[in-house]
Design an enzyme around this catalytic site. Structure first.
Site, PDB file in Angstrom:
ATOM      1  CE  LYS A 150     -58.332   8.319  31.179  1.00  0.00           C
ATOM      2  NZ  LYS A 150     -57.110   7.056  31.056  1.00  0.00           N
ATOM      3  CG  ASN A 151     -55.610  11.555  28.240  1.00  0.00           C
ATOM      4  OD1 ASN A 151     -55.980  11.073  29.134  1.00  0.00           O
ATOM      5  ND2 ASN A 151     -54.977  11.168  27.304  1.00  0.00           N
ATOM      6  NE  ARG A 167     -48.409   9.079  36.378  1.00  0.00           N
ATOM      7  CZ  ARG A 167     -47.574   8.839  37.355  1.00  0.00           C
ATOM      8  NH1 ARG A 167     -47.831   7.817  38.254  1.00  0.00           N
ATOM      9  NH2 ARG A 167     -46.484   9.616  37.816  1.00  0.00           N
ATOM     10  CB  CYS A 178     -51.789   2.473  32.358  1.00  0.00           C
ATOM     11  SG  CYS A 178     -53.536   2.026  31.537  1.00  0.00           S
ATOM     12  NE  ARG A 238     -47.874   6.605  33.844  1.00  0.00           N
ATOM     13  CZ  ARG A 238     -49.161   6.689  33.134  1.00  0.00           C
ATOM     14  NH1 ARG A 238     -49.495   7.139  32.019  1.00  0.00           N
ATOM     15  NH2 ARG A 238     -50.119   5.941  33.433  1.00  0.00           N
ATOM     16  CB  VAL A 246     -45.375  12.273  41.150  1.00  0.00           C
ATOM     17  CG1 VAL A 246     -46.537  11.585  40.803  1.00  0.00           C
ATOM     18  CG2 VAL A 246     -44.792  11.853  42.503  1.00  0.00           C
ATOM     19  CG  ASP A 247     -39.262  12.579  41.742  1.00  0.00           C
ATOM     20  OD1 ASP A 247     -40.163  11.937  42.364  1.00  0.00           O
ATOM     21  OD2 ASP A 247     -38.286  11.827  41.496  1.00  0.00           O
ATOM     22  CG  LEU A 248     -40.564  16.279  36.213  1.00  0.00           C
ATOM     23  CD1 LEU A 248     -41.159  15.767  34.589  1.00  0.00           C
ATOM     24  CD2 LEU A 248     -39.081  16.855  36.225  1.00  0.00           C
ATOM     25  CG  ASP A 292     -51.884   8.058  25.124  1.00  0.00           C
ATOM     26  OD1 ASP A 292     -51.186   7.316  25.620  1.00  0.00           O
ATOM     27  OD2 ASP A 292     -52.555   9.067  25.845  1.00  0.00           O
ATOM     28  CB  VAL A 339     -43.184   8.672  25.473  1.00  0.00           C
ATOM     29  CG1 VAL A 339     -43.906   9.412  26.981  1.00  0.00           C
ATOM     30  CG2 VAL A 339     -42.941   9.626  24.334  1.00  0.00           C
ATOM     31  NE  ARG A 361     -57.925   3.470  34.058  1.00  0.00           N
ATOM     32  CZ  ARG A 361     -56.500   3.785  33.493  1.00  0.00           C
ATOM     33  NH1 ARG A 361     -55.984   3.017  32.592  1.00  0.00           N
ATOM     34  NH2 ARG A 361     -56.278   4.999  33.441  1.00  0.00           N
TER      35      ARG A 361
END
Length: 422
Positions: free
Chosen positions: A23-24, A94, A118, A123, A125-127, A307, A329, A399
């Site tokens: 998926k990722n 996301r 999730c 998490r 999104v600034d980066l 994960d 994390v 998901r």
């Protein structure tokens, strides 16, 4: 009414279970078809809700998608029909925010809603946004949307404050058509990053340093559509490794790539687990009663994967002795701990570390899935427990796992999908 699982435990798993596409890796690769026009064929795509949401997002932007068989898609990119990725779709997942990179690469102006996903941590999104700004994009946030003006991009050196997978992927897709050289330092190193880079390179991109902290991208003017097969899902493979251990049967795993299991594999080996690879079949050898306790700390790749943290903690609860799990994390990724304790585990959390008093028997209970990986870990806990367990809110599991209960049932599990009124 929501779906749940009714699971009868203490049933050994025997036979061969097949790992689906990752998926990722699939999500960013599907989104990367936005980078260049043409007709794409993507194989080994997992059959997941998140994949279907991503296809809807692409269609909303003007792409044509067609499911050729259970795991193969055709995507035709004839160009963007709109320049806004709406909240109604992006809020569902996301990874949808990754469309910003391809949109910046192709459009003078783009608008993307801030994402959902999730609830395992902030998490931000600034980066991503800082990276786009370093490439020359003008970024503003208005009413929950990110607006980008990107008519004068050029390559840049982009240091990431954290090796974010999403930021690395998004910046890669924005940079492949940006004139000049872009260097992403402290880049994410996950195998899924490598898979995305290999896909883009097959399209004609010039990306080097994949799998290292420094990724270099030489911008090119044109890329072309390709056929590509998604890598197997290492997190699904790792989940089945834990399933094999906690159910104490003879479960063999097809398409689990040992090289992708990394520190997860070495931590299990330190506990006393052995692995045997025979072609594309992986055998897991080890009895829970013979394993040693462990102290594990999650870290960005190549460290122990967050994960796999809930699944590994389940194994720790069954192994005699004191173990610990430190999560570095995602700050909210211990929501499965109260659910494990409801089933008879003895886990306490202090200062971001879960201390596990292992070796106590688990018993069936009604539990709640809080996120994707926690849900999978609760399914495995139910398989290892005495009696019947009800797992609520399994839409989280859907998901990220392609027909998990059907796959497990084919190797001896007793899992029934039911409707719950909650």
């Amino acid at each position: 009414m929501v779906d749940g699982f009714r699971i009868t435990g203490k049933t050994p798993l025997n036979g061969v279970i097949k790992v689906s596409g990752a998926k990722n890796a699939a999500l960013p690769i599907i989104i990367a078809t936005l980078v260049a026009k043409g007709e794409y064929i993507l194989k080994n795509v997992p059959n997941l809700r998140d994949i279907r949401v991503t296809m809807k997002l692409l269609e909303d932007l003007g792409m044509i998608t067609e499911k050729l068989d259970n795991n193969t898609y055709k995507i035709i990119n004839n160009g963007f029909k709109r320049t806004e990725a709406s909240y109604q779709i992006v809020k569902q997942m996301r990874a949808s925010f990754l469309v910003m990179g391809p949109m910046i690469a192709n459009l003078d102006e783009a608008v993307v809603s801030l994402p959902g996903g999730c609830a395992i941590g902030s998490r931000p999104v600034d980066l991503h946004l800082k990276g786009f700004e370093m490439l020359g994009a003008d970024i503003t946030r208005v009413h929950g949307y990110v607006h980008a003006k990107s008519d004068n991009l050029k390559g840049a050196e982009i240091p990431l404050g954290f090796p974010s997978v999403g930021a690395t992927q998004n910046i890669m897709m924005a940079a492949v058509k940006t004139p000049g050289k872009t260097i992403i330092s402290n880049a994410a190193r996950e195998p899924e990053i490598v898979d995305l880079g290999n896909f883009l390179n097959k399209m004609g991109a010039k990306i080097t340093g994949l799998g290292t902290p420094n990724i270099e991208i030489e911008g090119v003017e044109e890329l072309h559509a390709v056929e590509y097969s998604i890598m197997p899902d290492r997190i699904e493979a790792g989940t089945y490794v834990i399933a094999a251990l906690v159910t104490e049967g003879d479960l063999k795993i097809q398409d689990a790539r040992l090289e992708d299991l990394g520190v997860f594999k070495s931590e299990l080996e330190a506990m006393g687990v052995k692995f045997k690879q025979d072609g594309d079949i992986l055998s897991v050898i080890g009895k829970v009663k013979d394993l040693k306790p462990s102290k594990i700390k999650t870290l960005p790749h190549p460290g122990f994967p967050t994960d796999m943290q809930p699944q590994m903690m389940l194994l720790q609860t069954l192994v005699n002795g004191g173990s610990s799990m430190e999560e570095t994390v995602f700050e909210n990724r211990f929501m499965h701990v109260p659910e494990f304790n409801r089933m008879g585990a003895d886990i306490t959390i202090r200062h971001g570390v879960a201390f596990v008093n292992g070796g106590l028997p688990l018993t069936g209970a009604e539990v709640m899935s809080s996120d994707l990986r926690a849900g999978a870990a609760l399914v495995l806990a139910a398989l290892a427990a005495d009696g019947e367990t009800i797992v609520n809110r399994v839409y989280h599991i859907d998901r990220g796992y392609d027909r998990l209960e059907l796959k497990l049932n084919t190797v001896g599990a007793k899992i029934e999908r039911i409707k719950l009124d909650i």
